[in-house]
Design a protein around this motif. Structure first.
Motif, PDB file in Angstrom:
ATOM      1  N   GLN A 138      68.469 -35.067  -0.128  1.00 16.24           N
ATOM      2  CA  GLN A 138      67.112 -35.492   0.159  1.00 16.24           C
ATOM      3  C   GLN A 138      66.377 -34.300   0.784  1.00 16.24           C
ATOM      4  OE1 GLN A 138      66.003 -38.785  -0.637  1.00 16.24           O
ATOM      5  NE2 GLN A 138      67.949 -38.554  -1.714  1.00 16.24           N
ATOM      6  N   ILE A 139      65.062 -34.279   0.629  1.00 22.79           N
ATOM      7  CA  ILE A 139      64.286 -33.118   1.080  1.00 22.79           C
ATOM      8  C   ILE A 139      63.344 -33.516   2.208  1.00 22.79           C
ATOM      9  CG2 ILE A 139      62.685 -31.284   0.375  1.00 22.79           C
ATOM     10  CD1 ILE A 139      63.549 -31.922  -2.533  1.00 22.79           C
ATOM     11  N   GLU A 140      63.306 -32.675   3.240  1.00 23.90           N
ATOM     12  CA  GLU A 140      62.285 -32.773   4.274  1.00 23.90           C
ATOM     13  C   GLU A 140      61.497 -31.473   4.275  1.00 23.90           C
ATOM     14  OE1 GLU A 140      64.589 -35.596   7.567  1.00 23.90           O
ATOM     15  OE2 GLU A 140      64.207 -33.481   7.998  1.00 23.90           O
ATOM     16  N   VAL A 141      60.198 -31.587   4.422  1.00 22.44           N
ATOM     17  CA  VAL A 141      59.353 -30.393   4.501  1.00 22.44           C
ATOM     18  C   VAL A 141      58.782 -30.295   5.899  1.00 22.44           C
ATOM     19  CG1 VAL A 141      57.300 -29.233   3.621  1.00 22.44           C
ATOM     20  CG2 VAL A 141      58.770 -30.505   2.053  1.00 22.44           C
ATOM     21  N   ASP A 142      59.099 -29.186   6.575  1.00 24.06           N
ATOM     22  CA  ASP A 142      58.529 -28.908   7.891  1.00 24.06           C
ATOM     23  C   ASP A 142      57.345 -27.976   7.673  1.00 24.06           C
ATOM     24  OD1 ASP A 142      57.955 -28.515  10.514  1.00 24.06           O
ATOM     25  OD2 ASP A 142      59.938 -27.836  11.117  1.00 24.06           O
ATOM     26  N   SER A 143      56.162 -28.552   7.756  1.00 24.66           N
ATOM     27  CA  SER A 143      54.928 -27.822   7.444  1.00 24.66           C
ATOM     28  C   SER A 143      54.438 -27.082   8.684  1.00 24.66           C
ATOM     29  CB  SER A 143      53.872 -28.813   6.949  1.00 24.66           C
ATOM     30  OG  SER A 143      52.630 -28.199   6.821  1.00 24.66           O
ATOM     31  N   ILE A 144      54.380 -25.749   8.604  1.00 26.95           N
ATOM     32  CA  ILE A 144      53.959 -24.918   9.736  1.00 26.95           C
ATOM     33  C   ILE A 144      52.616 -24.282   9.410  1.00 26.95           C
ATOM     34  CG2 ILE A 144      54.596 -23.049  11.303  1.00 26.95           C
ATOM     35  CD1 ILE A 144      56.641 -25.297  11.282  1.00 26.95           C
ATOM     36  N   VAL A 145      51.574 -24.686  10.117  1.00 25.94           N
ATOM     37  CA  VAL A 145      50.235 -24.138   9.860  1.00 25.94           C
ATOM     38  C   VAL A 145      49.524 -23.864  11.185  1.00 25.94           C
ATOM     39  CG1 VAL A 145      49.923 -25.242   7.611  1.00 25.94           C
ATOM     40  CG2 VAL A 145      49.275 -26.480   9.665  1.00 25.94           C
ATOM     41  N   SER A 146      48.647 -22.878  11.154  1.00 26.48           N
ATOM     42  CA  SER A 146      47.847 -22.600  12.342  1.00 26.48           C
ATOM     43  C   SER A 146      46.647 -23.543  12.376  1.00 26.48           C
ATOM     44  CB  SER A 146      47.366 -21.148  12.348  1.00 26.48           C
ATOM     45  OG  SER A 146      46.589 -20.869  11.197  1.00 26.48           O
ATOM     46  N   GLU A 147      46.181 -23.865  13.580  1.00 28.42           N
ATOM     47  CA  GLU A 147      45.037 -24.757  13.755  1.00 28.42           C
ATOM     48  C   GLU A 147      44.051 -24.140  14.735  1.00 28.42           C
ATOM     49  OE1 GLU A 147      46.732 -28.468  15.049  1.00 28.42           O
ATOM     50  OE2 GLU A 147      46.961 -29.184  12.996  1.00 28.42           O
ATOM     51  N   ASN A 148      42.770 -24.447  14.525  1.00 24.85           N
ATOM     52  CA  ASN A 148      41.698 -23.997  15.429  1.00 24.85           C
ATOM     53  C   ASN A 148      41.697 -22.481  15.589  1.00 24.85           C
ATOM     54  OD1 ASN A 148      41.331 -26.819  15.957  1.00 24.85           O
ATOM     55  ND2 ASN A 148      42.979 -26.690  17.471  1.00 24.85           N
ATOM     56  N   ARG A 205      51.103 -25.787  14.367  1.00 28.39           N
ATOM     57  CA  ARG A 205      51.631 -27.153  14.330  1.00 28.39           C
ATOM     58  C   ARG A 205      52.759 -27.268  13.321  1.00 28.39           C
ATOM     59  NH1 ARG A 205      50.559 -32.024  16.161  1.00 28.39           N
ATOM     60  NH2 ARG A 205      48.791 -31.213  17.326  1.00 28.39           N
ATOM     61  N   SER A 206      53.769 -28.032  13.709  1.00 30.37           N
ATOM     62  CA  SER A 206      54.893 -28.334  12.828  1.00 30.37           C
ATOM     63  C   SER A 206      54.884 -29.831  12.545  1.00 30.37           C
ATOM     64  CB  SER A 206      56.207 -27.931  13.504  1.00 30.37           C
ATOM     65  OG  SER A 206      57.303 -28.560  12.873  1.00 30.37           O
ATOM     66  N   ILE A 207      54.741 -30.177  11.255  1.00 29.59           N
ATOM     67  CA  ILE A 207      54.785 -31.584  10.835  1.00 29.59           C
ATOM     68  C   ILE A 207      55.883 -31.724   9.790  1.00 29.59           C
ATOM     69  CG2 ILE A 207      53.525 -33.481   9.758  1.00 29.59           C
ATOM     70  CD1 ILE A 207      50.946 -32.209  10.764  1.00 29.59           C
ATOM     71  N   THR A 208      56.925 -32.490  10.116  1.00 27.95           N
ATOM     72  CA  THR A 208      58.045 -32.665   9.199  1.00 27.95           C
ATOM     73  C   THR A 208      57.932 -34.019   8.510  1.00 27.95           C
ATOM     74  OG1 THR A 208      59.446 -31.345  10.648  1.00 27.95           O
ATOM     75  CG2 THR A 208      60.552 -32.662   8.974  1.00 27.95           C
ATOM     76  N   LYS A 209      57.983 -33.986   7.174  1.00 26.65           N
ATOM     77  CA  LYS A 209      57.941 -35.214   6.390  1.00 26.65           C
ATOM     78  C   LYS A 209      59.092 -35.247   5.399  1.00 26.65           C
ATOM     79  CE  LYS A 209      52.997 -36.301   6.595  1.00 26.65           C
ATOM     80  NZ  LYS A 209      51.814 -36.720   5.809  1.00 26.65           N
ATOM     81  N   LYS A 210      59.650 -36.432   5.221  1.00 18.50           N
ATOM     82  CA  LYS A 210      60.689 -36.629   4.214  1.00 18.50           C
ATOM     83  C   LYS A 210      60.017 -36.782   2.855  1.00 18.50           C
ATOM     84  CE  LYS A 210      64.489 -39.686   2.894  1.00 18.50           C
ATOM     85  NZ  LYS A 210      65.266 -40.903   3.236  1.00 18.50           N
ATOM     86  N   VAL A 211      60.504 -36.021   1.882  1.00 24.85           N
ATOM     87  CA  VAL A 211      59.944 -36.074   0.529  1.00 24.85           C
ATOM     88  C   VAL A 211      60.534 -37.265  -0.216  1.00 24.85           C
ATOM     89  CG1 VAL A 211      59.701 -34.860  -1.662  1.00 24.85           C
ATOM     90  CG2 VAL A 211      59.617 -33.581   0.477  1.00 24.85           C
ATOM     91  N   SER A 258      53.627 -29.195  18.356  1.00 21.65           N
ATOM     92  CA  SER A 258      52.628 -28.134  18.355  1.00 21.65           C
ATOM     93  C   SER A 258      52.948 -27.139  19.462  1.00 21.65           C
ATOM     94  CB  SER A 258      51.228 -28.729  18.557  1.00 21.65           C
ATOM     95  OG  SER A 258      50.260 -27.707  18.569  1.00 21.65           O
ATOM     96  N   ASN A 259      52.540 -25.882  19.260  1.00 18.20           N
ATOM     97  CA  ASN A 259      52.743 -24.822  20.247  1.00 18.20           C
ATOM     98  C   ASN A 259      51.467 -23.998  20.342  1.00 18.20           C
ATOM     99  OD1 ASN A 259      53.564 -22.725  21.849  1.00 18.20           O
ATOM    100  ND2 ASN A 259      55.480 -22.346  20.758  1.00 18.20           N
TER     101      ASN A 259
END
Length: 885
Positions: free
Chosen positions: A269-279, A651-657, A673-674
């Motif tokens: 099964q796949i999880e995606v940990d999405s790492i993106v900058s904000e603001n 921000r790190s948002i992990t979702k199961k695919v 978030s950091n």
């Protein structure tokens, strides 16, 4: 460690049978090949022994193919279609489900059932070649036990040892030859030239004379005319094509697509940990996305921070010719002041700025690129240690794989040629030391930091690692090392756990215990999502080499520098394009489009004209407000309602695919978030920026900000603070303007009847479309395109109600100007009663909460229709009875 293979996996047996059943009815050869020259299944000529099929029973072969296709629920082809495809047969198997195992076992099964002995495996690359050789080695004992130790010889073609091909042809045992397509696709290849060592014969003739069964691994990479011709030149008895991503499906015999593979639990099964900058809009950002050339025009597609009505947005823009000023392209974002593109270099795929900075395709300047990569490493290490602790007692080694696009970021060399750590290696060690020092991980990994990470990179003749493209002689050695270490890496006593490799080396190798994949590219990754996750899809194994089937263990975490929605969208698109999967409800067939027709002659229908003649007039508006009131309201709203000004963060948002028949979707697993990065930025001219967005005077803006008592937040994140202030001021300004808004007709200016044009009016039918049964009550002949269940029910009720004389959905071009954009009302309705009433209505669900802007626009619509005699505006309403309330 020795890997164990399960010989009874049903889906693999089905894929093998899908090929062997093609030849059902061919007699088995049991005799000595040298003396039984005419026996079915074999023939002998001067070069040795080869395969043979009795094509006199062609009808029987075609019947076999069609019956097998039907059994495997794939498209059953006609005889003409089968013969047009030739003796090419396709097997589709998702990455990680044992495609190589299947075609290697198919070789043994074809020999057992029909006596076929000569097989050629054609591969498109060094990486896949090494993978095939590795699989031949590790499965040999397994297959020997199943097939009574039948003699088998396998070899890889070497242009320096062409005489080995004589042995391939003359041997009376199973012969498997691995060939790279580039070694025989051109006339100048050694294999295609007469050779004195072979009595003047061309080496390829020894292959051709055997009529080998050719197995093509990843055939989508061999679809050019040159490569197809080269495969045909091998004189194959038939060609078996195996891939997860076929370009063309020639006589498809079996399909195990991604949806089936995930559903059956055959891959992780796949999880995606999405790492993106904000603001993060406080420094000038620039990314070169692409450079194209059309005729004499060269254009660069770049991504920059553009000023818009809603604040600063990161957008893609195209530059060329005179459009090279980043200040103008960003809609006068002052952070790009004086910065221009000096040169667009198509040949080197790069741009040069007037300040001397050079950006190559995919590279980024500004933003939080390094901070994002550090955070990605941190999340990968965190996830790794959690799984290592959880799986330790189960005897499962955890591996993490990092792909980088520049080797120097991991390993560099000083002036004396000694290796030194690049920035990524330095970041990794710093982050790992911090995480492993936590009490929860005491004694988890008893090895030094130098032992637990290493890189697989190609090396030059001095032993220095370097960037390569994946298909060089240097890469050849790297792939061999990766493949040779495959089982070694699975041993928990081997310290190495974190593997760094070059992005170009993705294809053709994987490891079942890769549980994390992290791509640390400074340039945008062009690699397909399915290829990216394919390196870790295979089910994991324990220390005994036994496959693990527990779905709670088999989870692959992909740490990605993009939003989950973008990842999922691209993955779904690839599955659709590569496998032809039609996600129910997610994709639409062009052939399902329907033409919407207006009823012929409706323009002259008195029932239509009685309301149209009243509402067809265009209007303009006037507004009036008091500045002092605006200052008070805006300052209070900023103080009480404006959202908190936040530091730039990652921000790190992990979702199961979830891959289902409905498409690629996701379930939220965790969110963090950091914002502790200590980034410095310049303070912009705040008053000028807000003035440009609101058209208020500087003194008015200053009074609002002073009275709001939140001016100090400017220092936390200037761009976010300014955009939030602009948003609040606009809301209060619009509310004041609309409170006192007045409409008046613009002379005789009207919505022209010619706008009712259905020439190109096509829609996809869905559950909201109203199918017209009584077209005498509306302007539509057949369908009314609608956008919600409320609208659909409203149309049905209008059609059936005896009190409604006429109704129609107002066209998209029927717009009313407001201070906050165009407003489009929904319906025009004629209500029968003691006296006719003419309604214009706005329909919304009864429990739908309207946005503030929607409320204001509806208020403007009400004021607009006050100018028309005997026309009543109703909205928002959810049903026909609400019209008369």
């Amino acid at each position: 460690m020795k890997l164990h293979f399960d010989s009874k996996q049903e889906f693999q047996l089905e894929a093998i049978k899908a090929i062997t059943d093609i030849f059902e009815g061919q007699s088995l050869n049991n005799g000595d090949f040298e003396f039984a020259l005419t026996q079915s299944g074999v023939f002998f000529n001067e070069n040795g022994f080869g395969n043979k099929i009795d094509f006199s029973s062609l009808e029987n072969l075609v019947d076999n193919i069609q019956r097998t296709q039907k059994q495997n629920s794939v498209k059953v082809l006609s005889k003409k279609e089968i013969l047009t495809n030739g003796w090419d047969f396709s097997v589709e198997m998702e990455t990680g489900t044992g495609k190589t195992y299947v075609y290697l076992r198919t070789i043994y099964e074809l020999n057992k059932l029909y006596g076929f002995k000569k097989f050629v495996i054609v591969v498109p690359s060094i990486a896949i070649r090494e993978g095939v050789l590795k699989n031949l080695y590790i499965t040999e004992e397994h297959f020997q036990n199943i097939y009574d130790k039948v003699p088998v010889t396998y070899d890889v073609y070497d242009s320096k040892k062409v005489s080995n091909l004589r042995g391939f042809a003359s041997s009376n045992t199973i012969q498997i030859l691995v060939l790279n397509i580039d070694s025989f696709a051109k006339d100048e290849n050694i294999i295609n030239k007469p050779n004195d060592k072979l009595t003047g014969k061309k080496p390829i003739e020894f292959i051709q004379s055997c009529r080998p069964i050719v197995i093509v691994d990843e055939p989508q990479n061999m679809e050019t005319e040159t490569r197809k011709r080269a495969i045909d030149n091998l004189n194959p008895l038939c060609t078996l094509r195996y891939s997860a991503t076929h370009t063309n499906l020639y006589n498809l015999m079996y399909s195990l697509n991604p949806v089936k593979a995930y559903d059956l639990g055959l891959v992780k099964q796949i999880e995606v940990d999405s790492i993106v900058s904000e603001n993060d809009f406080n420094t000038p950002f620039l990314q070169l996305e692409n450079i194209t050339r059309t005729g004499n025009s060269i254009k660069a597609k770049i991504k920059i921070d553009v000023l818009s009505n809603g604040g600063v947005k990161r957008k893609s823009v195209t530059t060329s010719g005179k459009k090279l000023d980043l200040y103008e392209l960003s809609n006068k974002n002052e952070k790009y002041g004086g910065l221009k593109i000096y040169e667009i270099d198509f040949g080197n795929e790069q741009i040069e700025l007037t300040n001397g900075i050079v950006l190559k395709k995919g590279e980024t300047q500004g933003g939080m690129n390094d901070e994002v990569m550090r955070f990605m490493i941190s999340k990968t290490v965190e996830e790794h240690l959690k799984k290592e602790k959880h799986y330790k007692d189960k005897g499962i080694k955890v591996l993490s794989l990092f792909f980088i696009d520049k080797v120097k970021n991991y390993r560099e060399y000083d002036s004396d040629g000694n290796p030194v750590k690049g920035k990524i290696a330095g970041w990794f060690e710093e982050i790992y030391q911090k995480e492993i020092s936590k009490p929860i991980y005491n004694d988890l990994i008893p090895y030094s930091i130098d032992e637990i990470h290493n890189g697989y990179f190609s090396q030059d003749n001095k032993g220095k690692v370097k960037d390569t493209g994946g298909e060089t002689q240097l890469d050849d050695d790297t792939y061999k090392l990766i493949m040779q270490d495959k089982e070694k890496l699975l041993d928990v006593k081997v310290p190495l756990r974190f593997i760094f490799s070059h992005s170009a080396l993705r294809e053709g190798w994987d490891n079942p215990n890769v549980f994390q994949i992290c791509t640390l590219n400074e340039t945008k990754s062009e690699v397909k999502k399915r290829q990216e996750i394919g390196r870790g899809l295979r089910l994991s194994v324990n220390q005994e080499g036994q496959r693990i089937f527990d779905p709670n263990i088999n989870k692959l975490t992909v740490v990605a520098n993009e939003r989950y929605e973008d990842f999922a969208k691209e993955l779904q698109k690839e599955i659709q394009e590569d496998c032809g999967v039609d996600f129910t409800g997610k994709t639409k067939n062009k052939n399902d489009k329907k033409k919407v027709n207006y009823r012929k002659g409706f323009e002259a229908d008195p029932k239509f004209l009685q309301i149209w003649e009243k509402i067809k007039y265009r209007t303009k508006y006037n507004v009036n407000y008091q500045t002092e009131k605006l200052i008070t309201l805006a300052a209070n709203s900023i103080n009480r309602q404006m959202e908190e000004t936040k530091r730039p963060s990652i921000r790190s948002i992990t979702k199961k695919v979830l891959i289902t028949d409905e498409g690629v979707e996701g379930l939220l697993v965790r969110d963090s978030s950091n914002d502790y990065f200590g980034i410095d930025f310049e303070i912009p001219d705040m008053l000028s920026y807000i003035q440009s967005k609101t058209e208020l005077t500087r003194s008015t803006i200053l009074e609002i900000l002073k009275n709001s008592k939140r001016l100090n937040e400017l220092l936390i994140n200037p761009q976010m603070f300014m955009d939030n202030v602009v948003s609040i001021i606009r809301e209060e300004l619009h509310r004041l303007m609309i409170d006192g808004i007045k409409y008046e007709k613009i002379g005789d200016k009207i919505y022209e009847m010619t706008l009712f044009d259905d020439k190109d009016f096509e829609i996809y039918l869905d559950e909201f479309t109203h199918i017209v049964k009584d077209n005498s009550k509306t302007i539509y002949e057949n369908y009314i395109p609608l956008e919600s269940g409320v609208e659909n029910q409203f149309a049905k009720d209008c059609e059936s109600s005896e009190q409604i004389e006429f109704y129609f959905k107002l066209p998209f071009w029927f717009e009313i100007a407001t201070p906050i954009g165009k407003y489009r009302p929904d319906w025009a309705v004629v209500f029968k009663g003691v006296k006719k009433i003419y309604f214009v209505a706005e329909t919304k669900s009864a429990d739908q909460e309207l946005r503030e802007s929607e409320k204001l626009k509806i208020h403007c619509g009400e004021k607009h229709f006050e100018q028309f005699e005997n026309v009543k505006f109703r909205g928002p309403i959810s049903s026909v009875p609400e019209l008369s309330r």
